[in-house]
Design a protein around this motif. Structure first.
Motif, PDB file in Angstrom:
ATOM      1  N   ARG A 192      -8.960   0.953  -0.471  1.00  0.00           N
ATOM      2  CA  ARG A 192     -10.209   1.346  -1.143  1.00  0.00           C
ATOM      3  C   ARG A 192     -11.169   2.031  -0.165  1.00  0.00           C
ATOM      4  NH1 ARG A 192      -8.924  -3.474  -3.838  1.00  0.00           N
ATOM      5  NH2 ARG A 192     -10.185  -4.734  -2.431  1.00  0.00           N
ATOM      6  N   ILE A 193     -11.159   1.565   1.074  1.00  0.00           N
ATOM      7  CA  ILE A 193     -11.997   2.237   2.079  1.00  0.00           C
ATOM      8  C   ILE A 193     -11.507   3.667   2.278  1.00  0.00           C
ATOM      9  CG2 ILE A 193     -12.682   2.253   4.510  1.00  0.00           C
ATOM     10  CD1 ILE A 193     -12.534  -0.806   4.443  1.00  0.00           C
TER      11      ILE A 193
ATOM     12  N   LYS B 293     -18.960  -3.343   1.330  1.00  0.00           N
ATOM     13  CA  LYS B 293     -18.776  -3.913   0.002  1.00  0.00           C
ATOM     14  C   LYS B 293     -17.586  -4.867  -0.053  1.00  0.00           C
ATOM     15  CE  LYS B 293     -18.339  -1.652  -4.278  1.00  0.00           C
ATOM     16  NZ  LYS B 293     -18.321  -0.321  -4.929  1.00  0.00           N
ATOM     17  N   GLU B 294     -16.577  -4.589   0.771  1.00  0.00           N
ATOM     18  CA  GLU B 294     -15.366  -5.411   0.725  1.00  0.00           C
ATOM     19  C   GLU B 294     -15.563  -6.769   1.381  1.00  0.00           C
ATOM     20  OE1 GLU B 294     -12.733  -4.720  -0.898  1.00  0.00           O
ATOM     21  OE2 GLU B 294     -12.959  -2.577  -1.324  1.00  0.00           O
TER      22      GLU B 294
ATOM     23  N   ALA C  46     -11.848 -10.657   3.140  1.00  0.00           N
ATOM     24  CA  ALA C  46     -11.407  -9.392   2.545  1.00  0.00           C
ATOM     25  C   ALA C  46      -9.883  -9.291   2.449  1.00  0.00           C
ATOM     26  CB  ALA C  46     -11.965  -8.222   3.343  1.00  0.00           C
TER      27      ALA C  46
ATOM     28  N   GLN D 178     -18.236   1.350   1.667  1.00  0.00           N
ATOM     29  CA  GLN D 178     -17.137   0.620   1.025  1.00  0.00           C
ATOM     30  C   GLN D 178     -16.710  -0.558   1.886  1.00  0.00           C
ATOM     31  OE1 GLN D 178     -16.087   1.213  -2.056  1.00  0.00           O
ATOM     32  NE2 GLN D 178     -14.720  -0.549  -1.947  1.00  0.00           N
ATOM     33  N   MET D 179     -16.675  -0.348   3.190  1.00  0.00           N
ATOM     34  CA  MET D 179     -16.286  -1.419   4.118  1.00  0.00           C
ATOM     35  C   MET D 179     -17.218  -2.613   3.943  1.00  0.00           C
ATOM     36  SD  MET D 179     -16.332  -1.194   8.269  1.00  0.00           S
ATOM     37  CE  MET D 179     -18.110  -1.233   8.485  1.00  0.00           C
TER      38      MET D 179
ATOM     39  N   SER E 264       0.859  -1.178   0.000  1.00  0.00           N
ATOM     40  CA  SER E 264       0.000   0.000   0.000  1.00  0.00           C
ATOM     41  C   SER E 264       0.893   1.225   0.000  1.00  0.00           C
ATOM     42  CB  SER E 264      -0.872  -0.008   1.254  1.00  0.00           C
ATOM     43  OG  SER E 264      -1.327   1.302   1.531  1.00  0.00           O
TER      44      SER E 264
ATOM     45  N   ARG F 274      -4.168  -6.631   1.375  1.00  0.00           N
ATOM     46  CA  ARG F 274      -4.974  -5.741   2.212  1.00  0.00           C
ATOM     47  C   ARG F 274      -5.430  -4.497   1.448  1.00  0.00           C
ATOM     48  NH1 ARG F 274      -0.534  -5.963   6.918  1.00  0.00           N
ATOM     49  NH2 ARG F 274       0.687  -6.291   5.029  1.00  0.00           N
ATOM     50  N   SER F 275      -5.509  -4.609   0.118  1.00  0.00           N
ATOM     51  CA  SER F 275      -5.850  -3.415  -0.663  1.00  0.00           C
ATOM     52  C   SER F 275      -7.268  -2.932  -0.355  1.00  0.00           C
ATOM     53  CB  SER F 275      -5.678  -3.673  -2.154  1.00  0.00           C
ATOM     54  OG  SER F 275      -6.389  -4.828  -2.522  1.00  0.00           O
ATOM     55  N   SER F 276      -8.079  -3.800   0.264  1.00  0.00           N
ATOM     56  CA  SER F 276      -9.424  -3.358   0.661  1.00  0.00           C
ATOM     57  C   SER F 276      -9.340  -2.138   1.584  1.00  0.00           C
ATOM     58  CB  SER F 276     -10.164  -4.497   1.350  1.00  0.00           C
ATOM     59  OG  SER F 276      -9.328  -5.162   2.267  1.00  0.00           O
TER      60      SER F 276
END
Lengths: 658, 229, 249
Positions: C122-123, C208-209, C106, C205-206, A67, C117-119
């Motif tokens: 996105r959050i 959705k993941e 997730a 978003q959370m 990240s 951990r790209s979720s």
């Protein structure tokens, strides 16, 4: 080739303002068609990526971590400088400029440093607007503390996690642009080469670290924000993944590498505990605000530190440098520690450490607090208790970290510290626009050489990274891109992309196919030892010559006998490391060549042949007041180009902190 | 109403359903307990039977009770749904080793405890509520304080709690309830965001007091009947 | 020290994984946990095997990249400590240590102990920011913020995004991570203009993941290497409630 630093005309204090207003602009419709690649997502990369996207450019950002938030800027502890003069202690842009030039031992470019000092004030405003929770006074205004080499309080901080908070601010700006579709983020991607078309940087080859695929990415300009190369020493305070690869590939493609031998050894790190050590941990310089550094007056004194009475302690920094005391610049403090340890006064199991003592600060603060509470007759016990609480508030996380690593309680026992490699002032040579010698290829933050001369002052790295990213490149890139509006985006099946990708692939295959006996770490560790012993805190001609030979031999052995397990088409951290170490093995040699060339001592570069009678660095302004920019001629050959440094606004003087 | 459905189906929205229904049931328990304590008064069941009659015939109470049934079902169904989704969120591969150091027994087992309580509620309602409302199995009794004959639920209680295994079932169920409440009480406030440095400790304390006293209160009744009636 | 390691091995997200057992000698109590894994990997490489893949970078407890589930607890037995700051003196000679990746839908496994951990990113993209373009800021001291608020925002902002909260949560919920950011900005005046939309967008978003629901186990708080408090979750619940019900949007 003559190096043109493109410093604008006019008086120092007007240069940036005047120049900024005269840089050609790119109209918004054209910006949408111009693509910029940013490599690295630390303070410089994230801030540049976000700001360029805000301006309307199409941006791609790359980082090797999972990240963008993990870039090693996050580990900076102490703070960020800015000439706000909020403390009313006489600070000004000029003073910050002056301190930085002097701290850098008169080896940096006046115009760049002045610009840095100028925009420093905007950085703090910007960060606060983003919600960065800087430390504050009870009245709600921003708090400051002092740092080494400086006599004003201009350092803004967020406990011992300033880098983290600033990076998260820049990261959030970047994520916002990603969410809006203005930035495409490529995490877990490593840049492995720059693609040049007609002499201009036009893109990169990057490896997707998850599946090993090589990818071609086009950009009208490429901006490298890839940090420093301190990991050439194996043990450093850098992150495990920090590397020189992007900058080194740029060097091979024609970008000159400036002052590679200027490395900063930070005085307050946790000492090495054994062979297994993989990295060193810094204890923020801010600890020198309140901590006192000492060694026993007796050599090899094995008494417990608390058993050594006051008059048998040598507070050597206070003794040698009464004016600045424990707050001398880093290079001076580091060398002084080395001097004491080499002379046999070092402490700890290895004798390679000095004490950083908080006992007197705890009592001083305790008394202050007791008075505040109206407890004028507080017992010693109570004073200590109050003092510890205050020290905990100021430095708690650092003390906890020390305790986790060493198992000792620093509130009770003095900390043991020793210098460690921390930062590299050298880097890609850039002009006033931050462009390297390759048109369209830029370098920001620690990866360039521009602002810190031969030694960086504490809390200035964060300042430079953000200055470059938020406030310099967004303007200066226009100078180049305004001329590129007619260049359509070049398809990546262009011959240059194909050729460069092939070269990258061959190198990877080569590494995998050596199938030798020794793991990558072995070579990295061996290189680090050579560098530390012979191109570290002090250097001499003989040692450097030996080092060059040893590195060449080690490099040869590496390419014969390294073992890289696994395949190239999978997640393969060993392969990543191998590529990076291969580049360090080339860079290390150049560092020694540069150190050998510079027959003087200045800042972090201390040549034993050149010192005053009382062991201070002896500069040679007559012959060495230049930036050494090295052109890579291939096959381990380098050509030196000199950029003479002109000091028009500052009178050069022997640096003294006495 | 799009905003409402997106709120109520969001993760926090669904938790808020759990929290609100839970709090409603917490209030109900107090009312229920207060009523039941009339079983302990020494008037051969008069006050209790009159109270039971009132509760099953008063139109307002009847309306509220339908709400109660609905909330119990909603709390149960939503709870099971959450447990299912939570399990799914953990993924296919389970941890081989899980330390119990970071969670409490109660919080880990809310779904299980809830299911046991639901089973108990069914048995309990079958024993008393069903008998009272839908059958004529209970004898009628006349009291001076009321002008119609009322069903003698008191007698049914007395007979039921003469059986040891029933008493044990009730006491064990109350322990289960206590555990469920110990986590549920303060959790409901946390979910609603009612959190304050000064007052949260008080809520937590009240939660523990409530979770201990109320189930003890309920458990006293069968024990009392078994031992003394 | 001599140790037995049971390490999770998994080639990629698509195939199933299994445990592999290794014995390792000469472990020094001064080693960090990751340095011990370095030694293990050197041993595996020398015997011609495939070394264990794991995420790590700064090794000083701040980047948030290291992520090992050690003996049933994320980041191992010590509280307030990341895996890289965990030292072998916290274990005993002869111990068996089980090492697993974070497990959550997730966070799919990339290889062995490394997960995606790209979720989290996105959050953050959904609302974890203050919308202020560079160059638009007023003087920093023109906005006084009480020390209390600044400190409390800072403690929320200390989150390193490692994902231990998700790994620890029996429900795989990301509420602590999300609430830390929501709460940091909710406590500062700079965060007010977007306070309502932020919490709604980030929660959306959370969800959705595929993260789980918070049922207030508080395991996240116990395991968080930066000891972020679940008070932040309460604040987020409150903000979400009022943003959803009371606001006109």
């Amino acid at each position: 080739m003559r190096l043109d630093s493109k410093i604008p005309e006019g008086p120092l204090s007007d240069k940036w303002t005047d120049y900024r207003s005269s840089i050609p602009l790119v109209n918004p419709a054209n910006k949408r068609n111009l693509e910029v690649i940013v490599v690295g997502s630390g303070l410089a990369g994230a801030s540049a990526g976000a700001t360029l996207a805000e301006l309307g450019y199409k941006v791609k950002v790359f980082c090797f971590q999972d990240s963008p938030r993990r870039a090693h800027s996050i580990a900076a502890q102490g703070g960020i400088n800015a000439a706000k003069n909020y403390q009313n202690d006489g600070d000004s842009i000029y003073r910050l400029f002056y301190d930085t030039i002097k701290g850098g031992d008169y080896r940096s470019r006046e115009a760049n440093v002045y610009r840095l000092a100028e925009v420093s004030v905007n950085i703090i405003d910007q960060c606060v607007a983003q919600g960065v929770p800087f430390a504050r006074e009870y009245g709600g205004l921003l708090a400051n503390r002092s740092f080494g080499g400086v006599q004003v309080q201009r350092t803004f901080y967020a406990a011992g996690q300033t880098g983290q908070q600033l990076l998260l601010g820049a990261y959030s700006a970047l994520q916002r642009q990603i969410g809006m579709g203005n930035v495409q983020m490529y995490a877990r991607h490593e840049m492995l080469d720059v693609v040049l078309i007609d002499g201009k940087a036009r893109g990169i080859i990057a490896r997707n670290l998850i599946n090993g695929e090589l990818e071609r990415h086009f950009g009208h300009a490429v901006v490298l924000c890839t940090g420093g190369y301190g990991n050439v020493f194996y043990l450093s305070t850098n992150a495990m993944g920090s590397n020189v690869t992007a900058a080194w590939k740029a060097n091979k493609r024609g970008a000159f590498f400036a002052n590679p031998c200027f490395t900063q050894i930070h005085p307050t790190c946790i000492p090495v505990s054994g062979e297994h050590q993989s990295k060193l941990t810094l204890m923020s310089e801010s600890l020198r605000n309140d901590g006192r550094i000492w060694v026993p007056k007796k050599q090899k004194d094995e008494r417990h530190p608390t058993q050594i009475p006051e008059d048998e302690r040598d507070y050597y920094l206070e003794r040698r440098y009464p004016a600045f005391g424990n707050l001398v610049p880093r290079d001076v403090a580091s060398r002084a520690a080395k001097e004491r340890c080499d002379a046999g006064y070092g402490v700890g199991a290895t004798g390679m450490a000095v004490y950083l003592d908080y006992a007197s600060a705890i009592i001083r603060y305790g008394k202050q607090e007791a008075n505040k509470l109206g407890e004028y007759n507080a017992s010693d016990q109570r004073v200590k208790e109050l003092g510890k609480a205050l020290v905990k508030e100021k430095y708690g996380n650092l003390f906890d970290m020390y305790e986790k690593i060493t198992g000792d309680n620093p509130y009770e026992v003095p900390m043991r510290i020793y210098p460690a490699v921390h930062y590299t002032m050298g880097g890609l040579w850039v002009d006033y626009n931050l462009m390297t010698t390759v048109p369209g290829l830029y370098s920001l933050g620690e990866s360039n050489f521009s602002d810190h001369g031969a030694n960086r002052l504490g809390a200035s790295a964060l300042m430079q990274g953000l200055a470059d990213g938020y406030f310099v490149i967004p303007y200066t890139i226009g100078d180049y891109l305004s001329k590129e509006i007619r260049t359509p985006s070049i398809p990546t099946d262009h011959e240059a992309f194909e050729r460069t990708e092939k070269e990258v692939k061959e190198r990877i295959d080569h590494l995998i196919n050596i199938k030798g006996k020794k793991p990558v770490d072995y070579y990295h560790r061996s290189l680090g030892k050579i560098m530390w012993d012979k191109c570290g805190m002090s250097r001499n001609a003989e040692g450097l010559k030996e080092a060059i030979k040893e590195i060449q031999a080690l490099r040869e052995e590496f390419w014969q006998n390294v073992r890289v397990p696994g395949q190239s088409d999978e997640f393969n951290p060993e392969l990543e490391k191998a590529g990076r170490v291969a580049d360090f093995l080339e860079l290390g040699e150049l560092m020694c060549i540069d150190a050998l060339d510079r027959e003087e001592s200045c800042g972090g570069h201390f040549r034993e042949e050149h010192q005053t009678e009382d062991g201070e660095a002896l500069r040679n302004d007559e012959d060495y007041s230049y930036v050494a920019a090295w052109e890579n001629k291939g096959d381990g050959k380098f050509e030196l180009h000199k950029e003479e440094l002109a000091y028009e606004n500052i009178k050069i003087a022997q640096r003294s902190y006495k | 109403m799009n905003w409402f459905s997106s709120f109520i189906t969001s993760s926090i929205g669904q938790k808020i359903i759990m929290s609100l229904t839970g709090l409603f049931l917490i209030i109900f328990l107090v009312v229920h307990l207060a009523g039941n304590f009339q079983l302990l008064s020494d008037d051969m069941g008069e006050s209790f039977n009159v109270y039971a009659h009132f509760m099953t015939t008063n139109p307002l109470i009847k309306t509220v009770s339908y709400g109660l049934y609905f909330f119990i079902l909603l709390h149960a169904v939503q709870g099971i749904l959450l447990a299912y989704k939570n399990r799914k969120a953990r993924g296919g591969a389970r941890y081989a080793v899980v330390s119990s150091k970071n969670t409490s027994f109660a919080s880990r087992n809310m779904a299980l405890l809830g299911t046991l309580i639901f089973v108990f509620i069914c048995i309990h309602m079958g024993d008393f509520w069903y008998q009272m409302k839908f059958t004529n199995n209970l004898p009628l009794k006349e009291y001076a304080s009321i002008d119609v004959p009322v069903k003698d639920l008191y007698a049914k209680v007395s007979v039921t709690f003469d059986q040891l295994w029933f008493v044990v079932l009730y006491v064990v169920s109350m322990i289960v309830l206590a555990l469920h409440l110990i986590h549920g009480f303060q959790s409901a406030f946390q979910t609603l965001g009612i959190n304050h440095k000064k007052y949260t400790p008080i809520i937590k304390f009240l939660g523990v007091v409530y979770s201990v006293l109320v189930p003890i209160g309920f458990a006293i009744i069968p024990v009392y009947f078994y031992l003394f009636k | 020290m001599k140790l037995t390691l049971k390490v999770w091995r998994q080639r990629n997200a698509k195939v199933k994984g299994q445990f592999e057992t290794h014995n390792i000698d000469n472990v020094s109590p001064d080693m960090s946990f990751l340095e011990m894994i370095d030694v293990l990997n050197a041993q595996i490489i020398e015997s011609g095997g495939d070394p264990v893949a794991f995420d790590h970078d700064c090794r000083e407890g701040i980047c948030g990249m290291c992520s090992m589930y050690i003996n049933g607890r994320p980041h191992g037995p010590n509280t307030g400590t990341t895996t890289c700051q965990l030292h072998m003196r916290s274990f005993k000679d002869g111990d068996t240590i089980t090492i697993e990746p974070w497990r959550s839908v997730a966070f799919p496994v990339i290889k062995d102990l490394a997960v995606d951990r790209s979720s989290f990113d996105r959050i953050m993209s959904a609302g974890g920011f203050v919308s202020v373009n560079t160059g638009n800021a007023r003087d920093a001291n023109s906005l006084p913020i009480s020390k209390e608020d600044a400190d409390s925002a800072f403690s929320a902002a200390a989150c390193i995004g490692c994902g231990a909260c998700v790994a620890a949560c029996p429900n795989g919920s990301a509420m602590l991570f999300v609430s830390a950011k929501v709460s940091q900005l909710a406590k500062l005046p700079q965060g007010q203009p977007e306070r309502k939309s932020r919490v709604k967008n980030m929660v959306k978003q959370m969800d959705k993941e595929g993260f789980g629901f918070c049922s207030n186990h508080a395991a996240c708080e116990v395991e968080c290497p930066k000891s972020i408090s679940i008070d932040n979750i309460a604040l987020m619940n409150r903000d979400y409630l009022s943003a959803s019900l009371a606001s006109e949007k």
